[in-house]
Scaffold this active site. Structure first.
Site, PDB file in Angstrom:
ATOM      1  N   ASP A 187       0.847  -0.993  -0.088  1.00 19.11           N
ATOM      2  CA  ASP A 187       0.005   0.228   0.065  1.00 19.11           C
ATOM      3  C   ASP A 187       0.861   0.954  -0.288  1.00 19.11           C
ATOM      4  OD1 ASP A 187      -1.369   2.325   0.908  1.00 19.11           O
ATOM      5  OD2 ASP A 187      -2.966   1.141   1.742  1.00 19.11           O
ATOM      6  N   HIS A 188       1.362   2.107  -1.142  1.00 12.86           N
ATOM      7  CA  HIS A 188       2.232   2.816  -1.346  1.00 12.86           C
ATOM      8  C   HIS A 188       2.216   4.132  -0.310  1.00 12.86           C
ATOM      9  CE1 HIS A 188      -0.417   5.323  -4.015  1.00 12.86           C
ATOM     10  NE2 HIS A 188       0.327   6.301  -3.837  1.00 12.86           N
ATOM     11  N   HIS A 250      -5.849   2.757   1.285  1.00 12.42           N
ATOM     12  CA  HIS A 250      -5.077   3.777   1.564  1.00 12.42           C
ATOM     13  C   HIS A 250      -5.563   4.563   2.815  1.00 12.42           C
ATOM     14  CE1 HIS A 250      -2.838   3.255  -2.022  1.00 12.42           C
ATOM     15  NE2 HIS A 250      -3.669   3.985  -3.013  1.00 12.42           N
TER      16      HIS A 250
HETATM   17  C1  BG6 Z   1      -3.454   5.009  -6.160  1.00 10.27           C
HETATM   18  C2  BG6 Z   1      -4.761   4.942  -6.957  1.00 10.27           C
HETATM   19  O1  BG6 Z   1      -3.432   3.569  -5.481  1.00 10.27           O
HETATM   20  O2  BG6 Z   1      -3.290   5.931  -5.758  1.00 10.27           O
HETATM   21  C3  BG6 Z   1      -5.130   6.115  -7.760  1.00 10.27           C
HETATM   22  O3  BG6 Z   1      -4.946   3.803  -8.063  1.00 10.27           O
HETATM   23  C4  BG6 Z   1      -4.529   7.156  -7.171  1.00 10.27           C
HETATM   24  O4  BG6 Z   1      -6.297   6.175  -8.647  1.00 10.27           O
HETATM   25  C5  BG6 Z   1      -3.378   7.390  -6.392  1.00 10.27           C
HETATM   26  O5  BG6 Z   1      -4.629   8.508  -7.869  1.00 10.27           O
HETATM   27  C6  BG6 Z   1      -3.027   8.323  -5.533  1.00 10.27           C
HETATM   28  O6  BG6 Z   1      -1.774   8.132  -5.027  1.00 10.27           O
HETATM   29  P1  BG6 Z   1      -1.083   9.554  -4.387  1.00 10.27           P
HETATM   30  O7  BG6 Z   1       0.276   9.143  -3.779  1.00 10.27           O
HETATM   31  O8  BG6 Z   1      -0.737  10.524  -5.584  1.00 10.27           O
HETATM   32  O9  BG6 Z   1      -2.018  10.229  -3.325  1.00 10.27           O
END
Ligand code: BG6
Length: 508
Positions: A187-188, A250
């Protein structure tokens, strides 16, 4: 740009600082000719190499089906000298023969470079391929038993299933080839420093933990707004929607870190155990509540940053009359003693007026006795965690204006990370390095994923059974989302609103 680092920080440290040496290994990236690999994974590995955080001996094998030049793969991003020498592209498919070919390349590379057969398998392929690929790796001899002399790990990108049943099925499949402790579910958001800091802020500062409960906290808002629409990803997104794409993973992870009990220690399992307890204590969403506690939205045509923006239903690749939600707002409750009665408001949307992810913790008001000379309430204190794009922690206070009378002002103590630290490192750097080090703290455990899916699953089904026709679109591109989202906020005196998050956009 590759950033400069302090010599002292060159040895990687674990979640809370213990320095460790990574084992020599092969990093095998499946989907190696794809977008994620080119945009995120290879540049992150390049930065890690530059910072001397990768093992002494390592090779990156980018695996893909298409013919591909290494220079094309490394065209996005800047790489340190020598990076290319550690990198090769293996063109193969994922059939038994294809995996046998990969195995012989791995054997040869390990032999040529004196690298032990430690394998980090990174699945950056479409999710439909995860189960078969994991099995093919197992059958092809590229997976060691959990306690074997060499290690093998499997890093899996999201989406991890598209509902509870498919997540359980995926787990069953992966767990027949890898042990749970070998699986690293990405989960980045957990790789973002500002997300990790939620835990440090709570548990390393003695002034906050004693008031982090229903006695002192009135409500919490977690917001993640994006300006971008569906872009080139309609194929995936139109079958997903924001509830699956952002909330299940997230936002729920952030929510857990804000609300969990202190873990008994900082071991990965202790932290994950506490997140799981929060998910278990979540009150199921009341699907029949009126006004609703769960609101969905979809953007119509509008204007974003001065440019006209098309309606979601007119975007390339979106099904005509699509009912997919591009916005979600939820009111949650945790039925445990710490959080009894405290509402948590979660909101995420695409094509909103601004980009920003933040957590706002609002404290209870003081009785309106001392400073109400003008019939006005003293503002509630708030702690604002700005997760991105700027990373900051703000504390909103009331102070006295200079002079003889008791004129009050709302003021804010602002801490901006960029004023004190190098904030250039990317979430993928942290996560890739942790996977190499075998530290699963910032990855999602099987039971976390399943509990999070089981929480949203009834809502997903309910929304699928009640598609939106003419009611969508219900918000303009470039706005703050649909009006209905306002009504999920419980009535209070004075009224509570969605926070105007834009007010902190320029504090750093
Ligand atoms: C991803 C989603 O996991 O997270 C995207 O699939 C989203 O739809 C993105 O835009 C948002 O990531 P960040 O790091 O730009 O907030």
């Amino acid at each position: 740009m590759v950033s400069r680092v302090n010599e002292k920080s060159r040895k990687p440290s674990n979640f809370f600082g213990a320095k460790r040496d990574p084992d020599d290994c092969l990093l095998i990236i499946f989907g190696g000719s794809g977008d994620l690999a080119k945009r995120k994974l290879f540049p992150a590995l390049g930065n890690l190499m530059f910072k001397k955080m990768l093992p002494e001996k390592f090779r990156i094998l980018a695996v893909g089906r298409k013919p591909m030049e290494v220079d094309t793969l490394l065209s996005m991003g800047k790489y340190p000298e020598g990076f290319k020498d550690h990198f090769e592209y293996v063109q193969t498919d994922y059939s038994p023969e294809g995996i046998a070919k990969l195995k012989s390349v791995c054997d040869q590379v390990c032999k040529d470079h004196g690298i032990p057969q430690n394998y980090l398998h990174y699945l950056a392929v479409p999710p439909e391929g995860y189960a078969d690929l994991a099995k093919a790796l197992r059958d092809g001899g590229l997976v060691h038993r959990a306690r074997a002399k060499f290690w093998s790990r499997l890093v899996v990108e999201k989406p991890y299933g598209h509902d509870l049943d498919s997540a359980i099925e995926l787990d069953e499949n992966l767990l027949s080839s890898f042990a749970e402790k070998q699986i690293y579910r990405i989960d980045h958001y957990l790789g973002k420093d500002s997300v990790q800091n939620l835990m440090v802020f709570r548990f390393a500062n003695s002034v906050f933990e004693p008031i982090w409960n229903h006695h002192y906290i009135d409500h919490v808002q977690i917001n993640s707004s994006e300006v971008l629409g569906v872009e080139e990803r309609a194929d995936y997104f139109d079958k997903s929607g924001v509830l699956r794409d952002m909330v299940q993973n997230h936002l729920m992870q952030i929510f857990c870190l804000v609300t969990m009990e202190p873990p008994v220690n900082l071991a990965a399992e202790a932290i994950r155990d506490e997140k799981v307890k929060v998910l278990r204590a979540l009150r199921p969403i009341d699907l029949e509540a009126s006004p609703p506690v769960a609101v969905r939205g979809q953007y119509g045509a509008g204007e974003v940053k001065g440019n006209p923006a098309a309606a979601y239903r007119n975007e390339k690749g979106v099904a005509p009359g699509s009912s997919t939600e591009t916005f979600v707002a939820l009111r949650l409750n945790i039925d445990n003693t710490r959080w009894a009665g405290v509402p948590f408001y979660l909101r995420s949307g695409k094509r909103m007026v601004r980009k920003g992810t933040e957590v706002v913790v609002t404290f209870k008001r003081l009785p309106n006795i001392l400073f109400n000379t003008r019939g006005q309430h003293v503002q509630s204190n708030r702690i604002v965690f700005k997760i991105q794009p700027q990373e900051a922690i703000l504390l909103e206070l009331t102070t006295k204006n200079p002079g003889q009378s008791f004129e009050l002002s709302d003021t804010s103590m602002n801490f901006c990370y960029s004023d004190h630290f190098d904030t250039s490192s990317d979430a993928y750097e942290r996560l890739l390095l942790d996977a190499v080090l075998g530290d699963p703290t910032l990855f999602v455990r099987s039971d976390e994923t399943e509990l999070s899916w089981s929480f949203i699953d009834p809502l997903l089904k309910h929304w699928m059974e009640h598609p939106k026709g003419k009611e969508f679109p219900n918000y303009r591109a470039g706005s703050d989302g649909p009006q209905e989202a306002v009504d999920i906020i419980l009535p209070t005196d004075p009224p509570t609103h969605w926070t105007d998050f834009s007010k902190w956009d320029n504090v750093c």
